[in-house]
Design a protein around this motif. Structure first.
Motif, PDB file in Angstrom:
ATOM      1  N   MET A   1       0.896  -1.099   0.010  1.00  0.00           N
ATOM      2  CA  MET A   1      -0.058   0.173   0.130  1.00  0.00           C
ATOM      3  C   MET A   1       0.958   1.142  -0.009  1.00  0.00           C
ATOM      4  SD  MET A   1      -3.304  -0.624  -0.048  1.00  0.00           S
ATOM      5  CE  MET A   1      -3.905   0.853   0.652  1.00  0.00           C
ATOM      6  N   CYS A   2       1.957   1.133   0.283  1.00  0.00           N
ATOM      7  CA  CYS A   2       2.922   2.250   0.357  1.00  0.00           C
ATOM      8  C   CYS A   2       3.017   2.981  -1.065  1.00  0.00           C
ATOM      9  CB  CYS A   2       4.516   2.067   0.896  1.00  0.00           C
ATOM     10  SG  CYS A   2       5.820   3.269   0.808  1.00  0.00           S
ATOM     11  N   MET A   3       2.759   4.479  -0.995  1.00  0.00           N
ATOM     12  CA  MET A   3       2.856   5.279  -2.311  1.00  0.00           C
ATOM     13  C   MET A   3       4.063   6.041  -2.209  1.00  0.00           C
ATOM     14  SD  MET A   3      -0.160   8.094  -1.443  1.00  0.00           S
ATOM     15  CE  MET A   3       0.104   9.381  -0.250  1.00  0.00           C
ATOM     16  N   GLN A   4       5.083   5.774  -1.272  1.00  0.00           N
ATOM     17  CA  GLN A   4       6.596   6.536  -1.504  1.00  0.00           C
ATOM     18  C   GLN A   4       6.208   7.695  -1.181  1.00  0.00           C
ATOM     19  OE1 GLN A   4       9.732   4.873  -1.871  1.00  0.00           O
ATOM     20  NE2 GLN A   4       8.494   3.508  -0.830  1.00  0.00           N
ATOM     21  N   CYS A   5       5.333   8.326  -0.266  1.00  0.00           N
ATOM     22  CA  CYS A   5       5.170   9.977  -0.413  1.00  0.00           C
ATOM     23  C   CYS A   5       6.369  10.443   0.751  1.00  0.00           C
ATOM     24  CB  CYS A   5       3.849  10.219   0.529  1.00  0.00           C
ATOM     25  SG  CYS A   5       3.714   9.449   2.119  1.00  0.00           S
ATOM     26  N   GLY A   6       6.960   9.740   1.294  1.00  0.00           N
ATOM     27  CA  GLY A   6       8.172   9.990   2.244  1.00  0.00           C
ATOM     28  C   GLY A   6       7.761  10.668   3.672  1.00  0.00           C
ATOM     29  N   VAL A   7       6.444  10.603   3.946  1.00  0.00           N
ATOM     30  CA  VAL A   7       5.985  11.359   5.188  1.00  0.00           C
ATOM     31  C   VAL A   7       6.452  10.617   6.412  1.00  0.00           C
ATOM     32  CG1 VAL A   7       4.097  11.688   6.787  1.00  0.00           C
ATOM     33  CG2 VAL A   7       3.767  12.336   4.405  1.00  0.00           C
ATOM     34  N   CYS A   8       6.842   9.282   6.417  1.00  0.00           N
ATOM     35  CA  CYS A   8       7.198   8.508   7.293  1.00  0.00           C
ATOM     36  C   CYS A   8       8.870   9.087   7.527  1.00  0.00           C
ATOM     37  CB  CYS A   8       7.233   6.863   7.217  1.00  0.00           C
ATOM     38  SG  CYS A   8       7.841   6.399   5.890  1.00  0.00           S
ATOM     39  N   ALA A   9       9.628   8.965   6.483  1.00  0.00           N
ATOM     40  CA  ALA A   9      11.148   9.418   6.552  1.00  0.00           C
ATOM     41  C   ALA A   9      11.265  10.747   7.264  1.00  0.00           C
ATOM     42  CB  ALA A   9      11.722   9.478   4.964  1.00  0.00           C
TER      43      ALA A   9
ATOM     44  N   PRO B   1      12.259   4.362   6.721  1.00  0.00           N
ATOM     45  CA  PRO B   1      11.356   3.425   6.355  1.00  0.00           C
ATOM     46  C   PRO B   1      10.692   3.415   4.837  1.00  0.00           C
ATOM     47  CG  PRO B   1      10.656   4.385   8.332  1.00  0.00           C
ATOM     48  CD  PRO B   1      12.021   5.149   7.661  1.00  0.00           C
ATOM     49  N   ARG B   2      10.663   4.577   4.396  1.00  0.00           N
ATOM     50  CA  ARG B   2      10.322   4.840   2.844  1.00  0.00           C
ATOM     51  C   ARG B   2      11.456   3.961   1.999  1.00  0.00           C
ATOM     52  NH1 ARG B   2      11.721   6.964  -1.563  1.00  0.00           N
ATOM     53  NH2 ARG B   2      13.262   8.160  -0.524  1.00  0.00           N
ATOM     54  N   GLN B   3      12.686   4.153   2.289  1.00  0.00           N
ATOM     55  CA  GLN B   3      13.584   3.550   1.455  1.00  0.00           C
ATOM     56  C   GLN B   3      13.811   2.107   1.615  1.00  0.00           C
ATOM     57  OE1 GLN B   3      16.938   5.667   2.871  1.00  0.00           O
ATOM     58  NE2 GLN B   3      17.033   7.232   1.128  1.00  0.00           N
ATOM     59  N   ILE B   4      13.398   1.652   2.887  1.00  0.00           N
ATOM     60  CA  ILE B   4      13.536  -0.004   3.187  1.00  0.00           C
ATOM     61  C   ILE B   4      12.255  -0.600   2.306  1.00  0.00           C
ATOM     62  CG2 ILE B   4      12.499  -1.668   4.867  1.00  0.00           C
ATOM     63  CD1 ILE B   4      15.231  -0.763   5.547  1.00  0.00           C
ATOM     64  N   PHE B   5      11.291   0.257   2.217  1.00  0.00           N
ATOM     65  CA  PHE B   5      10.061  -0.175   1.356  1.00  0.00           C
ATOM     66  C   PHE B   5      10.359  -0.310  -0.267  1.00  0.00           C
ATOM     67  CE2 PHE B   5       7.055   1.392   4.941  1.00  0.00           C
ATOM     68  CZ  PHE B   5       7.529   0.299   5.952  1.00  0.00           C
ATOM     69  N   THR B   6      11.293   0.472  -0.479  1.00  0.00           N
ATOM     70  CA  THR B   6      11.712   0.618  -1.918  1.00  0.00           C
ATOM     71  C   THR B   6      12.478  -0.493  -2.210  1.00  0.00           C
ATOM     72  OG1 THR B   6      11.343   2.881  -2.123  1.00  0.00           O
ATOM     73  CG2 THR B   6      12.584   2.026  -3.764  1.00  0.00           C
TER      74      THR B   6
ATOM     75  N   ARG C   1       0.987   9.393  10.966  1.00  0.00           N
ATOM     76  CA  ARG C   1       1.052  10.463   9.749  1.00  0.00           C
ATOM     77  C   ARG C   1       0.663   9.938   8.440  1.00  0.00           C
ATOM     78  NH1 ARG C   1       5.670  14.563  11.792  1.00  0.00           N
ATOM     79  NH2 ARG C   1       4.557  15.516  13.635  1.00  0.00           N
ATOM     80  N   CYS C   2       1.121   8.499   8.325  1.00  0.00           N
ATOM     81  CA  CYS C   2       1.116   7.965   7.021  1.00  0.00           C
ATOM     82  C   CYS C   2      -0.423   8.011   6.478  1.00  0.00           C
ATOM     83  CB  CYS C   2       1.351   6.340   7.237  1.00  0.00           C
ATOM     84  SG  CYS C   2       1.180   5.497   5.812  1.00  0.00           S
ATOM     85  N   PRO C   3      -0.367   8.557   5.195  1.00  0.00           N
ATOM     86  CA  PRO C   3      -1.600   8.530   4.547  1.00  0.00           C
ATOM     87  C   PRO C   3      -2.470   7.389   4.250  1.00  0.00           C
ATOM     88  CG  PRO C   3       0.170   9.199   3.113  1.00  0.00           C
ATOM     89  CD  PRO C   3       0.888   8.965   4.515  1.00  0.00           C
ATOM     90  N   ARG C   4      -1.438   6.329   4.197  1.00  0.00           N
ATOM     91  CA  ARG C   4      -2.266   5.164   3.656  1.00  0.00           C
ATOM     92  C   ARG C   4      -2.382   4.162   4.987  1.00  0.00           C
ATOM     93  NH1 ARG C   4      -1.319   3.478  -1.804  1.00  0.00           N
ATOM     94  NH2 ARG C   4      -2.494   5.455  -2.845  1.00  0.00           N
ATOM     95  N   LYS C   5      -2.201   4.715   6.258  1.00  0.00           N
ATOM     96  CA  LYS C   5      -2.488   3.847   7.290  1.00  0.00           C
ATOM     97  C   LYS C   5      -1.625   2.788   7.562  1.00  0.00           C
ATOM     98  CE  LYS C   5      -5.588   6.919   8.651  1.00  0.00           C
ATOM     99  NZ  LYS C   5      -4.937   8.050   9.431  1.00  0.00           N
ATOM    100  N   ILE C   6      -0.406   2.597   6.921  1.00  0.00           N
ATOM    101  CA  ILE C   6       0.407   1.432   6.983  1.00  0.00           C
ATOM    102  C   ILE C   6       1.025   1.289   8.301  1.00  0.00           C
ATOM    103  CG2 ILE C   6       2.637   0.622   6.090  1.00  0.00           C
ATOM    104  CD1 ILE C   6       1.807   1.983   3.549  1.00  0.00           C
ATOM    105  N   PRO C   7       0.883   0.082   9.113  1.00  0.00           N
ATOM    106  CA  PRO C   7       1.557  -0.220  10.308  1.00  0.00           C
ATOM    107  C   PRO C   7       3.069  -0.278  10.224  1.00  0.00           C
ATOM    108  CG  PRO C   7       0.613  -2.042   9.594  1.00  0.00           C
ATOM    109  CD  PRO C   7       0.197  -1.175   8.392  1.00  0.00           C
ATOM    110  N   VAL C   8       3.532   0.832  10.174  1.00  0.00           N
ATOM    111  CA  VAL C   8       5.149   0.917   9.876  1.00  0.00           C
ATOM    112  C   VAL C   8       5.922   0.241  10.989  1.00  0.00           C
ATOM    113  CG1 VAL C   8       7.233   2.524   9.267  1.00  0.00           C
ATOM    114  CG2 VAL C   8       4.974   3.147   8.357  1.00  0.00           C
ATOM    115  N   ILE C   9       5.645   0.382  12.227  1.00  0.00           N
ATOM    116  CA  ILE C   9       6.041  -0.146  13.381  1.00  0.00           C
ATOM    117  C   ILE C   9       6.080  -1.706  13.320  1.00  0.00           C
ATOM    118  CG2 ILE C   9       6.257  -0.168  15.662  1.00  0.00           C
ATOM    119  CD1 ILE C   9       4.677   2.292  15.866  1.00  0.00           C
TER     120      ILE C   9
HETATM  121  S1  SF4 Z   1       4.087   7.597   4.968  1.00  0.00           S
HETATM  122 FE1  SF4 Z   1       3.072   5.683   4.550  1.00  0.00          FE
HETATM  123  S2  SF4 Z   1       2.641   5.670   2.503  1.00  0.00           S
HETATM  124 FE2  SF4 Z   1       4.159   7.484   2.812  1.00  0.00          FE
HETATM  125  S3  SF4 Z   1       6.332   6.548   2.524  1.00  0.00           S
HETATM  126 FE3  SF4 Z   1       5.561   6.160   4.533  1.00  0.00          FE
HETATM  127  S4  SF4 Z   1       4.855   4.376   4.554  1.00  0.00           S
HETATM  128 FE4  SF4 Z   1       4.714   4.987   2.304  1.00  0.00          FE
END
Ligand code: SF4
Ligand code: SF4
Length: 194
Positions: free
Chosen positions: A24-32, A45-50, A78-86
């Motif tokens: 679901m990650c759209m690489q917006c970078g808010v988490c980073a 975290p964004r880079q890890i997902f990439t 803050r993640c707009p996609r509500k991804i459970p990053v933790i």
């Molecule tokens: S904030 Fe959410 S959607 Fe945006 S890069 Fe991070 S994990 Fe992906």
């Protein structure tokens, strides 16, 4: 840079706890941008997902970032996609350890000692935990480690945050151990060491 493993993304989606949430990650970078530890992390975290999508197995499972997350929740709220990053970061750390990657040996050692103490007495005894953690690498390393924390230890003691006597086992230790054994079994790691 590690080699390219085309099946790595599928491996993560299917085997890592919460790994399929990465889709679901759209690489917006808010988490980073939000993470207070991003400067200490080799990859945000964004880079890890990439990197997962790019098949960089060794780079992801060997990354210090997956063991640095302190569960502060800043990224997650803050993640707009509500991804459970933790959950994903901790899932990756557990998966890495299970597959003999140890990105941060000290963190892994501390986690192991922490878990063992909870299993043995059901609570944390800072004195005993520090001793077991620092002396795991030998007497010299143990003395150096303790001396490095002597100032903090003394202050904790003076403020009655550390008791002079050893902590006792909690009353419900048998029930707690059953729960921890079950949790270990669910994670596929076998029984906890004591
Ligand atoms: S904030 Fe959410 S959607 Fe945006 S890069 Fe991070 S994990 Fe992906
Ligand atoms: S929960 Fe972890 S990854 Fe997210 S902002 Fe906090 S330390 Fe960073």
């Amino acid at each position: 840079m590690g080699s390219y493993d085309p099946s790595f993304a599928k491996e993560v989606f299917e085997n890592v706890d919460f790994g399929d949430e990465i889709k679901m990650c759209m690489q917006c970078g808010v988490c980073a941008a939000s993470c207070p530890l991003s400067l200490q992390m080799d990859h945000s975290p964004r880079q890890i997902f990439t990197l997962i999508r790019a098949g960089k197995r060794e780079e992801v499972l060997g990354s210090q970032a997956i063991m640095l997350c302190t569960s502060c929740y800043t990224c997650e709220v803050r993640c707009p996609r509500k991804i459970p990053v933790i959950d994903v970061m901790h899932g990756l750390a557990n998966y890495a350890l299970k597959h003999d990657f140890v990105p941060r040996k000290d963190t892994a050692n501390f986690g192991g000692k922490f878990w063992d103490q909870i299993y043995r007495i059901g609570r944390i005894d800072e004195k005993d935990l520090s001793r077991r953690y620092f002396f795991a690498e030998g007497i010299i390393e143990g003395i150096k480690g303790l001396l490095g924390f002597s100032d903090i230890g003394l202050r904790l003691f003076l403020h009655k945050r550390i008791k002079p006597l050893p902590e006792r086992k909690i009353k419900g230790i048998i029930s707690l151990r059953k729960m921890l054994d079950k949790a270990e079994k669910m994670r596929g790691r076998g029984g906890a060491s004591v």
